[in-house]
Each structure stands twice: as structure tokens, then as C-alpha cells.
Design a protein around this motif. Sequence first.
Motif, PDB file in Angstrom:
ATOM      1  N   VAL A  94      39.921  33.463  40.704  1.00 52.16           N
ATOM      2  CA  VAL A  94      38.919  33.156  41.185  1.00 52.16           C
ATOM      3  C   VAL A  94      37.985  32.139  41.463  1.00 52.16           C
ATOM      4  O   VAL A  94      37.486  32.271  39.975  1.00 52.16           O
ATOM      5  CB  VAL A  94      38.202  34.624  41.565  1.00 52.16           C
ATOM      6  N   ILE A  95      37.560  31.584  42.534  1.00 49.59           N
ATOM      7  CA  ILE A  95      36.789  30.358  42.563  1.00 49.59           C
ATOM      8  C   ILE A  95      35.198  30.967  43.359  1.00 49.59           C
ATOM      9  O   ILE A  95      36.100  31.691  44.889  1.00 49.59           O
ATOM     10  CB  ILE A  95      37.607  29.201  42.768  1.00 49.59           C
ATOM     11  N   ILE A  96      34.771  30.938  42.992  1.00 48.05           N
ATOM     12  CA  ILE A  96      33.748  31.164  43.408  1.00 48.05           C
ATOM     13  C   ILE A  96      32.019  30.383  43.497  1.00 48.05           C
ATOM     14  O   ILE A  96      31.604  30.702  42.098  1.00 48.05           O
ATOM     15  CB  ILE A  96      33.246  32.888  43.458  1.00 48.05           C
ATOM     16  N   ALA A 111      38.254  40.708  41.274  1.00 45.29           N
ATOM     17  CA  ALA A 111      39.397  40.210  39.942  1.00 45.29           C
ATOM     18  C   ALA A 111      39.712  40.972  39.270  1.00 45.29           C
ATOM     19  O   ALA A 111      41.111  41.114  39.917  1.00 45.29           O
ATOM     20  CB  ALA A 111      39.451  38.744  38.679  1.00 45.29           C
ATOM     21  N   GLN A 112      39.124  41.874  38.896  1.00 41.70           N
ATOM     22  CA  GLN A 112      39.695  43.254  38.238  1.00 41.70           C
ATOM     23  C   GLN A 112      40.217  44.352  39.194  1.00 41.70           C
ATOM     24  O   GLN A 112      40.956  45.117  38.840  1.00 41.70           O
ATOM     25  CB  GLN A 112      38.466  43.456  37.292  1.00 41.70           C
ATOM     26  N   ILE A 168      35.080  33.881  32.526  1.00 39.92           N
ATOM     27  CA  ILE A 168      34.206  32.874  33.302  1.00 39.92           C
ATOM     28  C   ILE A 168      34.134  32.020  32.699  1.00 39.92           C
ATOM     29  O   ILE A 168      33.371  31.869  31.788  1.00 39.92           O
ATOM     30  CB  ILE A 168      33.152  34.404  33.571  1.00 39.92           C
ATOM     31  N   GLY A 169      34.433  30.777  33.501  1.00 40.12           N
ATOM     32  CA  GLY A 169      33.953  29.762  33.192  1.00 40.12           C
ATOM     33  C   GLY A 169      32.999  29.130  34.080  1.00 40.12           C
ATOM     34  O   GLY A 169      32.794  29.713  35.642  1.00 40.12           O
ATOM     35  N   ARG A 229      40.036  33.032  34.580  1.00 39.14           N
ATOM     36  CA  ARG A 229      40.671  33.838  35.372  1.00 39.14           C
ATOM     37  C   ARG A 229      39.140  34.076  37.044  1.00 39.14           C
ATOM     38  O   ARG A 229      39.928  34.311  37.080  1.00 39.14           O
ATOM     39  CB  ARG A 229      40.992  35.263  35.355  1.00 39.14           C
ATOM     40  N   VAL A 230      37.704  33.526  36.046  1.00 38.16           N
ATOM     41  CA  VAL A 230      36.747  33.490  37.217  1.00 38.16           C
ATOM     42  C   VAL A 230      36.088  32.114  36.983  1.00 38.16           C
ATOM     43  O   VAL A 230      35.616  31.909  35.972  1.00 38.16           O
ATOM     44  CB  VAL A 230      35.616  34.476  37.443  1.00 38.16           C
TER      45      VAL A 230
END
Length: 356
Positions: free
Chosen positions: A143-145, A169-170, A180-181, A227-228
Motif C-alpha cells: 500500500v502506498i498512501i 493492508a491487514q 510502515i516506511g 508493506r505500507v
Amino acid sequence: MRIALDAMGGDFAPGPIVAGAVEAVRDQDDLVVVLVGDQERIEAELAKAPGAPRDRLPIVHASQAIGMDEKPVDALRKKRDNSISKSWGLMAAGDVKAIVSAGNTGAMVASALFAGAHAKMFLPGVRRPGIAAIFPSHQGPIVIIDVGANMNAKAEDLYQYGIMGSIYAQEILGVTSPRIGLLNVGSEDDKGNDLTRATRALFQESPWAARFVGNIEGRDIYEGHVRVIICDGFVGNVLLKAGEGAVEFLFATLREELARLLPNLPVDAGQKIAGSLKNLKSRFEYEEFGGAPLLGIRGACIICHGSSGNRAIKNALRVAYAMAEDRINAQIIEQLGAKLEASEPTAEAEGDGPKS
């Protein structure tokens, strides 16, 4: 469950939009798709689907539609009876639990902001909603937000995007405890601008610190170790469009090369290569998830690609159904409540305290 579908949104509306709705209600017995748009044109498309459950495909007439190239705010003001605004009105009134549209993204977001200001469409604790795009990676979907809803984000917004993206995502993608990055120009702690440094500080002082891995660079996105990925809407939209262009260029180049190669290969070898390329391309197709969710609003909203076909619309309705059914929004409210209490001094120091 009732979901509003902007039947006039998209490059090829209303044909594939209505067709996708028909497929969706045939697959889901308790789904009602409210088709919003020009009644005469919608009726003409429904006539092409004999046996469609018409009782679960009601029409709400909208005499106007907002074009893909129109300026969102101007169009919303001049075209009061447009299909996007009417769809949001249905959700604000509680007539539907979700909205799906392949129309003008800017108009979708702007209409959400207008509806949020007048009908409290934002979730408690959410400052600004964000668009979450699904990207492929070696570890599965990520996911990119935000990818375009908020061009002037504050650290508080990016923090909230991390929480909302992680919950999505979960619950929808099935990722356990997604990390989260923060998208940045370097992985070192001191890299970035005032926004990224303030966002990093918020995470480090929050209940979500254990899931936050810090800065990541653009080249790390497709590895899937995170993943985020969070960023402001300007950066995210550039990333999204650049990614789409890169994929189109890659597969166009591959087609050119294979056109020269395949005639000289055995038939079975050519078929294997073609099959492998088809599988590879499917990993990059937006149609699998239908579109990008607008997170942070009451109910659910999926914003689809302008060129969406019936498969993309059908899947967008499926995801919207899942989002409205699951406890995603309840979890977002709960987690933002924990955050607002835990890091209120930091937000006040930035001069932009928590807003509901």
C-alpha cells in the motif's frame, strides 16, 4: 448492502461501468448497486444484459457528468446535478454504505471534502483522507498512501496515513502486522525535509513505533520488505504516474523484442514465454483490486482508473463491499484515538493540534 456507483465516470462510461455492476450483483446475492447518472443511457446498457437482477440495480438520475479533463472545483460548482456529487449525497444521507467511481479523481476528492465539511463524512480524528494505491512487490501487494488526495500534507496527515494504510493492508490484503516506511531521499535518519523529519518523530514517539522502520528510498519499494509506504499526495501521485508509464514502456519494449524473437522459436517455447509474460503483466494490473480506496471517510470509497473495464468495476465493488463490512473504520477510529492521546504534545509543538 447498498453501494453507489458513478455510472458516468470513466473514459468509456457508461457501458463497462454498468456491465461491471451487473456482474457484481450476480456474484453477490445481498448486494444492491445504485447506478447514478443519465437514466436513459443507463437503461440502454441494462437492456444489453437480459436476466440482470434489475431490482438490485436501481437508478438515481443525474443530468450532468464531470469530464476527466475538467477542473474539479469549478465543475462541482457549475454542475450541481452531477453523478459524483449525487453519489456522495447518497452516502451522506445514509442511503448507501460505499461509493465507487472511475471518474475525475480530483472531483471525487473535492466532493468528499465538501461532503465532509457539511455532513461530517470524515472519521473522528481524521484530519484529511488519503488515497491508497496498491503496488506489486516481491513479497506481495503493498500500500502506498497518499497518491493524490492531499498535496499539502502535514506530519499529522502522514502519520494517520501510516495507521490507515496498515489497517487496510491487514484487513483487505491479508498482511500480518505490516511494517510502515516513510518514502524519502535516503535511508539515513537525518535525510529529508521538515515534513519527513516531523513525521518520523511522530512515529518514534507513538504506539506504532515498533511497526515503523524509518526512511526508505524509491528503489526499495518493490522489494516488499515494507508493506505500507507513506508520502504526501504530490510525491505519491508522481510516483504512481511514473510507475504506470514505466510498466507501459517495459511491456511495449518486450512486445517489440518478442515479435522479432518468437518466429524463430519452437511453438512450445513461444507459448511458454507468452504465458510467462501474461502472468507477469497480471501482477501490475490495477483491475485485480479495482481501484484505490479513499481512507479516512465514513463508509467506503473506491476510486478506479479512468480506463476501467467491467472486470475492474466488478472488483472495485467487491473491495468496497469488504471495506464496508469489515471493522476497518472502527479500527481506524480506535487507533487514532490512542495516537491523539499519546502524542498530543508533539502535534501542539507543530502548531497544528488534533482536529476532528
